[in-house]
Design a protein around this motif. Structure first.
Motif, PDB file in Angstrom:
ATOM      1  N   LEU A 187      70.456  32.407  65.124  1.00  0.00           N
ATOM      2  CA  LEU A 187      70.299  33.793  64.233  1.00  0.00           C
ATOM      3  C   LEU A 187      69.331  34.749  64.668  1.00  0.00           C
ATOM      4  N   LEU A 188      68.185  34.504  65.183  1.00  0.00           N
ATOM      5  CA  LEU A 188      67.119  35.339  65.548  1.00  0.00           C
ATOM      6  C   LEU A 188      67.765  36.106  66.879  1.00  0.00           C
ATOM      7  N   LEU A 189      68.293  35.377  67.648  1.00  0.00           N
ATOM      8  CA  LEU A 189      68.959  36.022  68.969  1.00  0.00           C
ATOM      9  C   LEU A 189      70.112  37.201  68.644  1.00  0.00           C
ATOM     10  N   GLU A 190      70.904  36.619  67.576  1.00  0.00           N
ATOM     11  CA  GLU A 190      72.019  37.475  67.146  1.00  0.00           C
ATOM     12  C   GLU A 190      71.295  38.669  66.658  1.00  0.00           C
ATOM     13  N   ALA A 191      70.344  38.602  65.953  1.00  0.00           N
ATOM     14  CA  ALA A 191      69.814  39.883  65.172  1.00  0.00           C
ATOM     15  C   ALA A 191      69.139  40.863  66.323  1.00  0.00           C
ATOM     16  N   ALA A 192      68.566  40.085  67.448  1.00  0.00           N
ATOM     17  CA  ALA A 192      68.024  40.878  68.412  1.00  0.00           C
ATOM     18  C   ALA A 192      68.837  41.563  69.328  1.00  0.00           C
ATOM     19  N   ALA A 193      70.204  40.893  69.581  1.00  0.00           N
ATOM     20  CA  ALA A 193      71.238  41.578  70.285  1.00  0.00           C
ATOM     21  C   ALA A 193      71.927  42.534  69.513  1.00  0.00           C
ATOM     22  N   SER A 194      71.926  42.354  68.335  1.00  0.00           N
ATOM     23  CA  SER A 194      72.453  43.463  67.383  1.00  0.00           C
ATOM     24  C   SER A 194      71.763  44.814  67.468  1.00  0.00           C
ATOM     25  N   SER A 195      70.410  44.626  67.557  1.00  0.00           N
ATOM     26  CA  SER A 195      69.548  45.652  67.425  1.00  0.00           C
ATOM     27  C   SER A 195      69.504  46.379  68.682  1.00  0.00           C
ATOM     28  N   SER A 196      69.502  45.810  69.713  1.00  0.00           N
ATOM     29  CA  SER A 196      69.195  46.337  71.274  1.00  0.00           C
ATOM     30  C   SER A 196      69.622  45.488  72.137  1.00  0.00           C
ATOM     31  N   PRO A 197      71.169  45.314  72.258  1.00  0.00           N
ATOM     32  CA  PRO A 197      71.625  44.309  73.364  1.00  0.00           C
ATOM     33  C   PRO A 197      71.162  44.523  74.719  1.00  0.00           C
ATOM     34  N   ASP A 198      70.727  45.683  75.108  1.00  0.00           N
ATOM     35  CA  ASP A 198      70.274  45.813  76.534  1.00  0.00           C
ATOM     36  C   ASP A 198      68.744  45.618  76.941  1.00  0.00           C
ATOM     37  N   ARG A 199      68.041  45.256  75.676  1.00  0.00           N
ATOM     38  CA  ARG A 199      66.408  45.238  76.136  1.00  0.00           C
ATOM     39  C   ARG A 199      66.381  43.989  76.400  1.00  0.00           C
ATOM     40  N   GLU A 200      65.173  43.982  77.635  1.00  0.00           N
ATOM     41  CA  GLU A 200      64.760  42.878  78.380  1.00  0.00           C
ATOM     42  C   GLU A 200      64.514  41.621  77.301  1.00  0.00           C
ATOM     43  N   ALA A 201      65.146  40.534  77.377  1.00  0.00           N
ATOM     44  CA  ALA A 201      64.641  39.443  76.732  1.00  0.00           C
ATOM     45  C   ALA A 201      63.794  38.481  77.289  1.00  0.00           C
ATOM     46  N   VAL A 202      64.174  38.216  78.634  1.00  0.00           N
ATOM     47  CA  VAL A 202      63.265  37.091  79.514  1.00  0.00           C
ATOM     48  C   VAL A 202      63.302  37.574  80.891  1.00  0.00           C
ATOM     49  N   VAL A 203      62.096  37.436  81.483  1.00  0.00           N
ATOM     50  CA  VAL A 203      61.769  37.708  82.932  1.00  0.00           C
ATOM     51  C   VAL A 203      61.462  36.476  83.401  1.00  0.00           C
ATOM     52  N   THR A 204      62.032  36.023  84.611  1.00  0.00           N
ATOM     53  CA  THR A 204      61.423  34.834  85.332  1.00  0.00           C
ATOM     54  C   THR A 204      61.767  35.197  86.793  1.00  0.00           C
ATOM     55  N   SER A 205      61.306  34.034  87.597  1.00  0.00           N
ATOM     56  CA  SER A 205      61.436  34.301  89.011  1.00  0.00           C
ATOM     57  C   SER A 205      62.871  34.478  89.601  1.00  0.00           C
ATOM     58  N   GLU A 206      63.758  34.052  88.634  1.00  0.00           N
ATOM     59  CA  GLU A 206      65.208  34.058  88.998  1.00  0.00           C
ATOM     60  C   GLU A 206      65.831  35.604  88.569  1.00  0.00           C
ATOM     61  N   GLY A 207      65.083  36.092  88.003  1.00  0.00           N
ATOM     62  CA  GLY A 207      65.773  37.434  87.628  1.00  0.00           C
ATOM     63  C   GLY A 207      65.515  37.646  85.897  1.00  0.00           C
ATOM     64  N   THR A 208      65.935  38.763  85.341  1.00  0.00           N
ATOM     65  CA  THR A 208      65.762  39.309  84.200  1.00  0.00           C
ATOM     66  C   THR A 208      67.089  39.229  83.469  1.00  0.00           C
ATOM     67  N   SER A 209      67.081  38.630  82.012  1.00  0.00           N
ATOM     68  CA  SER A 209      68.302  38.841  81.021  1.00  0.00           C
ATOM     69  C   SER A 209      67.963  39.578  79.863  1.00  0.00           C
ATOM     70  N   THR A 210      69.038  40.282  79.370  1.00  0.00           N
ATOM     71  CA  THR A 210      68.989  40.995  78.140  1.00  0.00           C
ATOM     72  C   THR A 210      69.411  40.244  76.943  1.00  0.00           C
ATOM     73  N   TYR A 211      68.938  40.341  75.800  1.00  0.00           N
ATOM     74  CA  TYR A 211      69.219  39.943  74.768  1.00  0.00           C
ATOM     75  C   TYR A 211      70.891  39.700  74.577  1.00  0.00           C
ATOM     76  N   GLY A 212      71.569  40.706  74.945  1.00  0.00           N
ATOM     77  CA  GLY A 212      72.994  40.736  75.049  1.00  0.00           C
ATOM     78  C   GLY A 212      73.617  39.845  75.775  1.00  0.00           C
ATOM     79  N   GLU A 213      73.011  39.701  77.095  1.00  0.00           N
ATOM     80  CA  GLU A 213      73.496  38.780  77.820  1.00  0.00           C
ATOM     81  C   GLU A 213      73.299  37.247  77.302  1.00  0.00           C
ATOM     82  N   LEU A 214      72.050  37.059  76.866  1.00  0.00           N
ATOM     83  CA  LEU A 214      71.694  35.604  76.506  1.00  0.00           C
ATOM     84  C   LEU A 214      72.671  35.194  75.343  1.00  0.00           C
TER      85      LEU A 214
END
Length: 469
Positions: A3-30
Motif C-alpha cells: 500500500l505504501l509502495l502504491e501511494a509513493a508510485a502514484s505520487s511520483s513514479p519516477d522518483r528514486e526509491a532505492v540506490v544500491t551497488s547494482e543500480g537505482t530503481s524508481t518507485y514506479g519500477e518497484l
C-alpha cells in the motif's frame, strides 16, 4: 508495504526509491516488478518462501510482491553459511527459496528472483487493506538461536501511519533488511516517499562511504555501528557531512556516544528507539540522554505508556507486535498465554529480558539477562563496565564479556580497540587507565583479562556480550 509502495508510485513514479551497488530503481519500477512477483507467486501456488538476497532493490520487490499475493516471505542473512541455511530452512519448513546464490542446496527449490519479474502482471490483482499480508522476521540470534516471529504488514504499517512525505530525505540502510529494525527503515522510507541508500556489505566503512558520496541525510543504526563508523571517520581523517535525522536502536546508547554524535552532527535530530522483533516498536527518546525518563513509565498518571519497571526488569505492552512465533498458531497479538515466549506475562504486559536500574530521573539499561556474568556468585552486568572503558579518550571500541574460570566459574574480560594512532608502547598506559576507570566498581566487576584487538565481534550490528564459549 504494498500500500505504501502504491501511494509513493502514484505520487511520483519516477522518483528514486532505492540506490544500491547494482543500480537505482524508481518507485514506479518497484511497483511494476512487485505486481509481476505477485502474479508469479500466485501462478506457482507459492504461499510461503525464504529469501536469501543481498540487494535491497530485489528485497523490496519480493516483499511488496508477497504482500500483494498474500504469501509469507522470510528473509535470511544473505551471506549465511549454506549448510546452516539448509538446516534453518528445514526447521521452518521452507520448500521454496528465492535467491541468486549458486551454493544453496537442500530439501527446497531455489527460484532466481529475476524469473519472477519476467511474467506479465495480472491486471486483476488489487491490494486489499483487509487481506492478510503475512511476514516472518527472524531474530538476530545475538543471545541464542534465532527465532522466527510472524508479523502482518497491516499491523506493522500502523507505526508509520502518521509519517508525511519527505521526498528530499535519503536514508542509509545500516541494518540488514532481514532484521526487524531494517524492516522498520523500509517502512519509514516508503511512507515518507524518500530514497533508500543501501550499500552491501552493510559494514560501518560502507556506511561511511555512502555518507561521503551518496548524499545521505538520515541514518538509523545501532550504537555499535555508530562507534565503528565514527572511529573509521577519525582513522581516515575525513569531514563528515551534516545529517538531518539520526536514530539509534538495538542496544543501549551510552552517554559518551550520544555526546559525540551530537557534537559531530550538531544540526541533526537524535532519537533512541526501543523496539524488538517480538514486541515491535515500543517507545522513543529524543532528549539526548541515555536511558528512559522515569516520568515516561506507566503509572496511574501516565496510563498510556507502554513501558514499566518491575524487579529491575523492563516490561512492555506491544501495540504493533508479532502474532506469535513460527512454531505457534497465528493468533492475534497478545491472545496466546505467552505470545512472546518469555514465560512471564501479566495481562497485556510482558517481560523483555532487559535489566534496568533507576538512577535519579532516568531508567538506565544494564544489559540483557542472558548477558549477566556470574563471578563466584556475584552477578555482573557488562554494560556499566563497558561504558566506563569506552568513556576513555584512548579507547575507540570495547567489548566486555564473561570468560570461563575454574576458580570462580567466570571472570570479566574485555577486548579493547585503541583509538587510531596509538602505538603498542602505549598499550600498558591504556591498561592502567582502564584499571583506574573501574576501580570504584565491586572487585568482581573489574576486568581480569584485558586484550587489545583490531576489531570487535558483532552480530546483526550489535556487540556480542554474555559468556564466551
Amino acid at each position: 508495504m504494498i500500500l505504501l509502495l502504491e501511494a509513493a508510485a502514484s505520487s511520483s513514479p519516477d522518483r528514486e526509491a532505492v540506490v544500491t551497488s547494482e543500480g537505482t530503481s524508481t518507485y514506479g519500477e518497484l511497483l511494476e516488478d512487485a505486481r509481476r512477483v505477485a502474479t508469479a507467486l500466485r501462478r506457482q501456488g507459492i504461499t510461503r518462501f525464504a529469501v536469501v538476497e543481498r540487494d535491497a532493490g530485489w528485497v523490496l520487490r519480493l516483499l511488496a510482491g508477497a504482500a500483494l499475493s498474500g504469501a509469507e516471505p522470510c528473509q535470511y542473512q544473505p551471506d549465511t553459511d549454506a549448510t546452516e541455511f539448509a538446516d534453518h530452512a528445514s526447521m521452518l519448513d521452507h520448500k521454496f527459496v528465492v535467491s541468486r546464490r549458486e551454493d544453496l542446496t537442500g530439501a527446497f527449490e531455489v527460484i532466481r528472483p529475476e524469473t519472477l519479474v519476467t511474467v506479465d502482471a495480472d491486471s486483476t490483482l488489487r491490494s486489499d487493506e483487509d487481506a492478510e499480508q503475512p511476514l516472518m522476521i527472524r531474530t538476530t540470534g545475538t543471545t541464542g538461536l534465532p527465532k522466527a516471529a510472524r508479523h502482518d504488514w497491516r499491523i506493522l504499517g500502523k507505526t508509520v501511519a502518521g509519517v508525511r512525505p519527505m521526498p528530499e530525505q535519503r536514508w542509509l540502510l545500516a541494518y540488514g533488511p532481514q532484521q526487524f529494525a531494517g524492516v522498520q527503515v523500509l517502512l519509514h522510507v516508503a511512507a515518507s516517499q524518500a530514497t533508500l541508500v543501501a550499500p552491501f556489505p552493510r559494514q560501518p566503512r560502507d556506511g561511511l562511504d555512502a555518507l561521503l558520496t551518496k548524499g545521505v541525510t538520515c541514518v538509523s543504526a545501532t550504537p555499535t555501528f555508530w562507534r565503528f563508523l565514527l572511529a573509521e571517520a577519525r582513522s581516515r581523517r575525513v569531514t563528515l557531512p551534516p545529517l538531518e535525522q539520526i536514530t539509534l536502536g538495538g542496544e543501549a546508547s551510552p552517554g559518551d556516544l550520544l555526546e559525540e554524535i551530537q557534537t559531530t552532527f550538531p544540526g541533526a535530530k537524535v532519537s533512541q528507539v526501543y523496539a524488538s522483533t517480538e514486541f515491535g516498536s515500543i517507545t522513543s527518546v529524543r532528549d539526548g540522554k541515555p536511558g528512559l525518563a522515569v516520568d515516561s513509565l506507566w503509572s496511574e498518571d501516565h496510563p498510556t505508556s507502554n513501558v514499566r519497571v518491575s524487579d529491575g526488569e523492563l516490561w512492555v505492552r506491544a501495540g504493533a507486535g508479532m502474532l506469535g512465533y513460527a512454531e505457534e498458531s497465528s493468533t492475534a497479538a497478545g491472545e496466546s498465554a505467552d505470545a512472546h515466549g518469555t514465560g512471564d506475562v501479566e495481562g497485556e504486559w510482558r517481560r523483555t529480558g532487559d535489566l534496568v536500574e533507576i538512577v535519579d530521573d532516568r531508567v538506565m539499561f544494564r544489559g540483557r539477562k542472558s548477558e549477566v556474568i556470574n563471578v563466584g556468585g556475584v552477578k555482573v552486568h557488562p554494560l556499566p563496565v563497558e561504558d566506563r572503558i569506552t568513556g576513555l579518550g584512548t579507547v575507540a571500541l570495547a567489548r566486555v564479556f564473561g570468560r570461563p574460570s575454574k576458580l570462580t566459574g567466570a571472570i570479566v574480560a574485555a577486548e579493547i580497540v585503541p583509538v587510531d594512532g596509538v602505538e603498542r608502547a602505549d598499550v600498558e598506559a591504556i591498561r592502567a587507565q582502564i584499571k583506574e576507570a573501574v576501580a570504584d566498581l565491586p572487585r568482581a566487576w573489574q576486568p581480569r583479562s584485558v586484550t587489545f584487538v583490531d576489531a570487535i565481534e558483532t552480530k546483526g550490528g550489535k556487540t556480542i556480550r554474555g559468556m564466551e564459549h
